[in-house]
Design an enzyme around this catalytic site. Structure first.
Site, mmCIF file in Angstrom:
data_model
loop_
_atom_site.group_PDB
_atom_site.id
_atom_site.type_symbol
_atom_site.label_atom_id
_atom_site.label_comp_id
_atom_site.label_asym_id
_atom_site.label_seq_id
_atom_site.Cartn_x
_atom_site.Cartn_y
_atom_site.Cartn_z
ATOM 1 N N CYS A 2 4.193 -25.987 51.329
ATOM 2 C CA CYS A 2 3.888 -26.478 52.657
ATOM 3 C C CYS A 2 4.359 -25.435 53.665
ATOM 4 O O CYS A 2 5.434 -24.867 53.525
ATOM 5 C CB CYS A 2 4.542 -27.806 53.000
ATOM 6 S SG CYS A 2 4.002 -29.158 51.982
ATOM 7 N N ARG A 27 1.505 -20.818 51.131
ATOM 8 C CA ARG A 27 2.518 -21.801 50.743
ATOM 9 C C ARG A 27 1.918 -23.125 50.266
ATOM 10 O O ARG A 27 2.633 -24.011 49.804
ATOM 11 C CB ARG A 27 3.440 -22.090 51.937
ATOM 12 C CG ARG A 27 4.145 -20.881 52.473
ATOM 13 C CD ARG A 27 4.993 -21.253 53.663
ATOM 14 N NE ARG A 27 6.089 -22.106 53.281
ATOM 15 C CZ ARG A 27 7.277 -21.678 52.884
ATOM 16 N NH1 ARG A 27 7.527 -20.399 52.854
ATOM 17 N NH2 ARG A 27 8.221 -22.520 52.542
ATOM 18 N N TRP A 73 1.048 -28.579 50.488
ATOM 19 C CA TRP A 73 0.996 -28.562 49.024
ATOM 20 C C TRP A 73 1.474 -29.947 48.612
ATOM 21 O O TRP A 73 2.646 -30.285 48.794
ATOM 22 C CB TRP A 73 1.907 -27.468 48.468
ATOM 23 C CG TRP A 73 1.779 -27.312 46.983
ATOM 24 C CD1 TRP A 73 0.877 -26.538 46.319
ATOM 25 C CD2 TRP A 73 2.596 -27.932 45.981
ATOM 26 N NE1 TRP A 73 1.068 -26.649 44.961
ATOM 27 C CE2 TRP A 73 2.109 -27.497 44.736
ATOM 28 C CE3 TRP A 73 3.667 -28.808 46.015
ATOM 29 C CZ2 TRP A 73 2.671 -27.907 43.525
ATOM 30 C CZ3 TRP A 73 4.225 -29.230 44.816
ATOM 31 C CH2 TRP A 73 3.730 -28.768 43.591
ATOM 32 N N ASN A 99 8.197 -29.880 55.463
ATOM 33 C CA ASN A 99 8.121 -29.168 54.189
ATOM 34 C C ASN A 99 9.332 -29.598 53.373
ATOM 35 O O ASN A 99 10.458 -29.382 53.815
ATOM 36 C CB ASN A 99 8.155 -27.653 54.439
ATOM 37 C CG ASN A 99 8.390 -26.857 53.170
ATOM 38 O OD1 ASN A 99 8.008 -27.298 52.085
ATOM 39 N ND2 ASN A 99 9.016 -25.707 53.296
ATOM 40 N N GLY A 100 9.087 -30.199 52.215
ATOM 41 C CA GLY A 100 10.208 -30.654 51.390
ATOM 42 C C GLY A 100 9.894 -32.013 50.807
ATOM 43 O O GLY A 100 8.739 -32.454 50.810
ATOM 44 N N GLU A 485 3.446 -12.235 30.693
ATOM 45 C CA GLU A 485 3.025 -12.047 32.087
ATOM 46 C C GLU A 485 1.500 -11.886 32.181
ATOM 47 O O GLU A 485 0.859 -12.436 33.074
ATOM 48 C CB GLU A 485 3.766 -10.830 32.677
ATOM 49 C CG GLU A 485 3.377 -10.421 34.083
ATOM 50 C CD GLU A 485 3.546 -11.516 35.147
ATOM 51 O OE1 GLU A 485 4.116 -12.574 34.858
ATOM 52 O OE2 GLU A 485 3.050 -11.295 36.263
ATOM 53 N N LYS A 489 -0.894 -14.358 34.311
ATOM 54 C CA LYS A 489 -1.797 -13.868 35.365
ATOM 55 C C LYS A 489 -3.196 -14.392 35.128
ATOM 56 O O LYS A 489 -3.876 -14.812 36.053
ATOM 57 C CB LYS A 489 -1.862 -12.336 35.387
ATOM 58 C CG LYS A 489 -0.756 -11.552 36.028
ATOM 59 C CD LYS A 489 -0.570 -11.704 37.504
ATOM 60 C CE LYS A 489 0.242 -12.884 37.860
ATOM 61 N NZ LYS A 489 1.671 -12.790 37.941
ATOM 62 N N GLU A 492 -3.425 -18.410 35.638
ATOM 63 C CA GLU A 492 -3.225 -18.962 36.981
ATOM 64 C C GLU A 492 -4.374 -18.647 37.936
ATOM 65 O O GLU A 492 -4.624 -19.406 38.850
ATOM 66 C CB GLU A 492 -1.876 -18.550 37.569
ATOM 67 C CG GLU A 492 -1.736 -17.095 37.889
ATOM 68 C CD GLU A 492 -0.346 -16.741 38.416
ATOM 69 O OE1 GLU A 492 0.338 -17.597 38.975
ATOM 70 O OE2 GLU A 492 0.039 -15.567 38.269
ATOM 71 N N HIS A 508 2.907 -17.426 12.619
ATOM 72 C CA HIS A 508 3.591 -18.706 12.415
ATOM 73 C C HIS A 508 2.920 -19.846 13.174
ATOM 74 O O HIS A 508 3.567 -20.837 13.496
ATOM 75 C CB HIS A 508 5.066 -18.556 12.806
ATOM 76 C CG HIS A 508 5.754 -17.490 12.011
ATOM 77 N ND1 HIS A 508 6.198 -17.697 10.727
ATOM 78 C CD2 HIS A 508 5.999 -16.193 12.294
ATOM 79 C CE1 HIS A 508 6.728 -16.568 10.269
ATOM 80 N NE2 HIS A 508 6.606 -15.643 11.200
ATOM 81 N N LYS A 607 2.795 -20.260 46.814
ATOM 82 C CA LYS A 607 3.579 -19.039 46.620
ATOM 83 C C LYS A 607 5.077 -19.307 46.586
ATOM 84 O O LYS A 607 5.795 -18.710 45.803
ATOM 85 C CB LYS A 607 3.239 -18.093 47.765
ATOM 86 C CG LYS A 607 3.905 -16.753 47.679
ATOM 87 C CD LYS A 607 3.034 -15.786 46.924
ATOM 88 C CE LYS A 607 3.725 -14.502 46.599
ATOM 89 N NZ LYS A 607 3.402 -14.067 45.243
#
Ligand code: F6R
Length: 612
Positions: A2, A27, A73, A99-100, A485, A489, A492, A508, A607
């Site tokens: 947010c 955000r 968000w 925000n929170g 990584e 990438k 996402e 395995h 982000k």
């Protein structure tokens, strides 16, 4: 998560709020809204991005010199117009952005409903604004005091701005565990989650501290007090961001810009910290703590997501070069265990944003237990940078694309410098190897440049595998975290399911998934285990997978085996991750673009993850 923005002054608030929201959209972008006072309250909210909000407002009235805006968000309540912020109080007098998360909102909501309040949305935020209004009316308080009293009752995290229709000359802002910065102009104030939203207007800022409440007035007065009603003195600082660093320039996407910036950002991260000719490394924060580091019982590295992958590389580096025991922890798991930790431990927090809630909470806990805290952070002045005892900024500039790229190589560069430095100080690496590593580090920006020139070839490979539904990334040693990584990438931003695995571990379990439809991306640049990687590739090929191999230049053996290869310049093994990750970032970017995905703002992500 947010983004919030507010304005009070003599300019029209609307363009300032909209521009600010666009800059904060990284955000969260589930919905957006603004409220502007101009006698009446004009409130506009829309599911989707800021551009959808602007479209829905069209030619409606947006005049006014005081306003607040929000990009969301979603946590409580699905993304829709109603759950979008700002939220208003029962009588419509107060409007609030947040925000929170207010954790105990349910109990207040039930009590308020009993007292006749009606709630439109499913959000915790709407409950907070109703609570403030009730306290204000009941005890005939001014807004600031009503906000203060309400905040003493709630649990959770918040950065809020409250606006009062009956007093259009003030804004009240407050924060706890979510960031908030106040920009000071000439008889005007800006409030935002992040300096990027206001940099066009002012560089003079005050970072509100935890549990502080600010009263901003149209007369240009700023007063700050704590939630316990103690007066605080505002500390004015200069914002350290340049406008062009938060703009796309000639690039189509921030992610692309940030990938291509890496020769420069890696060099910036190392600037002033290394000189191969003179044979020295200086990492400010480490210099002050060399003895602590070399005598530490162990290093615990705490991070989330991509930063956690950098931490894993840190483990390999510190253990190999400096012979220091390292444990790498997911912040969210670490904080809810009862970890054994004391003053003999050094805890390193790695975070691009410096605001990740779980990382912050985990290091707060480690601090209470007596550990020395070290921060590896990008955002200057962020919460993690402030709470740690020492640390180093990675100096890669603002990262706007939601998928982290240049911050990752900055974090890995910094960890590499630290490990080499400590290894040399401890005598666990000989001078000749130390000098060789320094020289090689200085060559890295140029070598990244060479990899970036392979863009067309990587795009061609992307075209070949873009329609896959799954992908497997394999690596060993320093390239195992790179496999993780690479997979992160891809998933996402392109929404292709991808897994990173240690190459030998594949047998395995994951090998059962392999068939002709599964692209397998093998990172095979480590010379010390080259033969083992060749065997792993053969195992995969036998099961008909399409193999894309990242190899050192001139690797004829893997070239014969793989369907596609991407050659990268050779380097010393501990430094390999700085190169091997680059083609994987480029591959993900192209695949996502070809699949029509929103590369910079992938669905459901944000982000700066300031909620648990
Ligand atoms: C992935 C990504 C995230 C972040 C994670 C931690 O591309 O960006 O996984 O790495 O949310 O964020 P920071 O580093 O800000 O603590």
């Amino acid at each position: 998560m947010c983004g919030i923005v507010g304005y009070l002054g003599n300019k029209q608030a609307y363009p300032i709020l909209i521009e600010g929201l666009k800059r904060l959209e990284y955000r969260g972008y589930d919905s957006a809204g603004i409220a502007i006072l101009n006698g009446d309250l004009n409130l506009y909210k829309k599911k989707g991005k800021v551009k959808d909000l602007v479209k829905s407002i069209g030619g409606k009235s947006t005049a006014g010199t005081i306003g607040i805006g929000h990009t969301r968000w979603a946590t409580h309540g699905e993304p829709n117009d109603i759950n979008a912020h700002p939220h208003t109080s029962k009588n419509g007098r107060l409007s609030l952005i947040h925000n929170g998360v207010i954790e105990n909102y349910e109990s207040f909501k039930l009590a308020l409903i009993e007292r006749g309040h009606v709630f439109e949305s499913e959000t915790d935020t709407e409950v907070l604004v109703h609570l403030i209004e009730e306290i204000q009316k009941r005890d005939k308080l001014d807004l600031e005091e009503a906000v203060r009293q309400a905040l003493t009752k709630v649990n959770g995290a918040y950065a809020i701005v409250v606006m009062d229709r009956d007093n259009p000359d003030i804004l009240v802002a407050a924060r706890k565990d979510s960031p908030l910065v106040i920009g000071i102009g000439k008889e005007e104030f800006y409030v935002a989650s992040d300096g990027k939203a206001i940099i066009e207007h002012t560089k003079k800022v005050v970072y509100l501290k935890n549990e502080e409440i600010a009263l901003l007035s149209r007369k240009g007065e700023l007063s700050i007090k704590t939630i316990n009603n103690d007066i605080s003195t505002p500390f004015i600082q200069e914002l350290d961001i340049e406008l062009e660093s938060i703009e796309k320039g000639d690039y189509e996407h921030f992610m692309l810009k940030e990938i291509f910036e890496q020769p420069k950002t890696v060099a910036n991260c190392m600037r002033g910290r290394i000189n191969a000719d003179e044979g020295w490394i200086k990492v400010g924060g480490v210099n002050d703590l060399v003895q602590k580091f070399t005598e530490a019982r162990r290093i615990i590295i705490i991070a989330c997501g991509t930063s956690w992958h950098a931490a894993l590389i840190g483990e390999y580096l510190f253990e190999e070069l400096a012979r220091i025991q390292v444990e790498v922890e997911y912040a969210s798991e670490f904080r809810y265990r009862n970890p054994i930790i004391d003053e003999r431990d050094i805890v390193i927090a790695i975070s691009q944003s410096g605001e990740t809630r779980d990382t912050l909470a985990a290091i707060e806990m480690a601090k209470e237990k007596g550990a020395v805290l070290y921060g590896i952070v990008n955002s200057v002045g962020s919460s993690i940078a402030r709470i740690t005892d020492a640390g180093s900024y990675i100096h890669v500039g603002p990262e706007i694309g939601v998928a982290s790229t240049k911050a990752f190589t900055g974090q890995v560069s910094l960890l590499t410098l630290m490990a080499i430095h400590l290894g040399y100080q401890k005598g666990t690496i000989p001078r000749s190897y130390y000098l060789q590593l320094l020289e090689e580090l200085e060559n890295i920006p140029g070598k990244i440049e060479q990899i970036l020139k392979k863009d067309a070839h990587i795009k061609y490979i992307a075209e070949e595998i873009k329609d896959s539904t799954n992908a497997l990334y394999l690596g060993r040693g320093y390239n195992f975290p790179i496999a993780l990584e690479g997979a992160l990438k891809l998933k996402e931003i392109s929404y292709i399911h991808a897994e990173g695995y240690p190459a030998a571990e594949m047998k395995h379990g994951p090998i059962a998934l392999i068939d002709e439809n599964m692209p397998v991306i093998v990172i095979a640049t480590n010379k010390s285990i080259h033969e083992k990687m060749v065997t792993n590739i053969q195992e995969v090929k036998t099961r008909k997978a399409k193999v894309i191999a990242i190899v050192n230049e001139g690797d004829a053996e893997i070239k014969r085996l793989a369907d596609y290869i991407i050659e990268i310049p050779e380097t010393d093994e501990p430094i390999t991750p700085l190169l091997s990750v680059i083609p994987l970032q480029m591959l993900s970017y192209h695949i996502a673009l070809m699949r029509g995905c929103d590369v910079d703002q992938p669905r459901n992500l944000a982000k700066s993850v300031t909620v648990e």
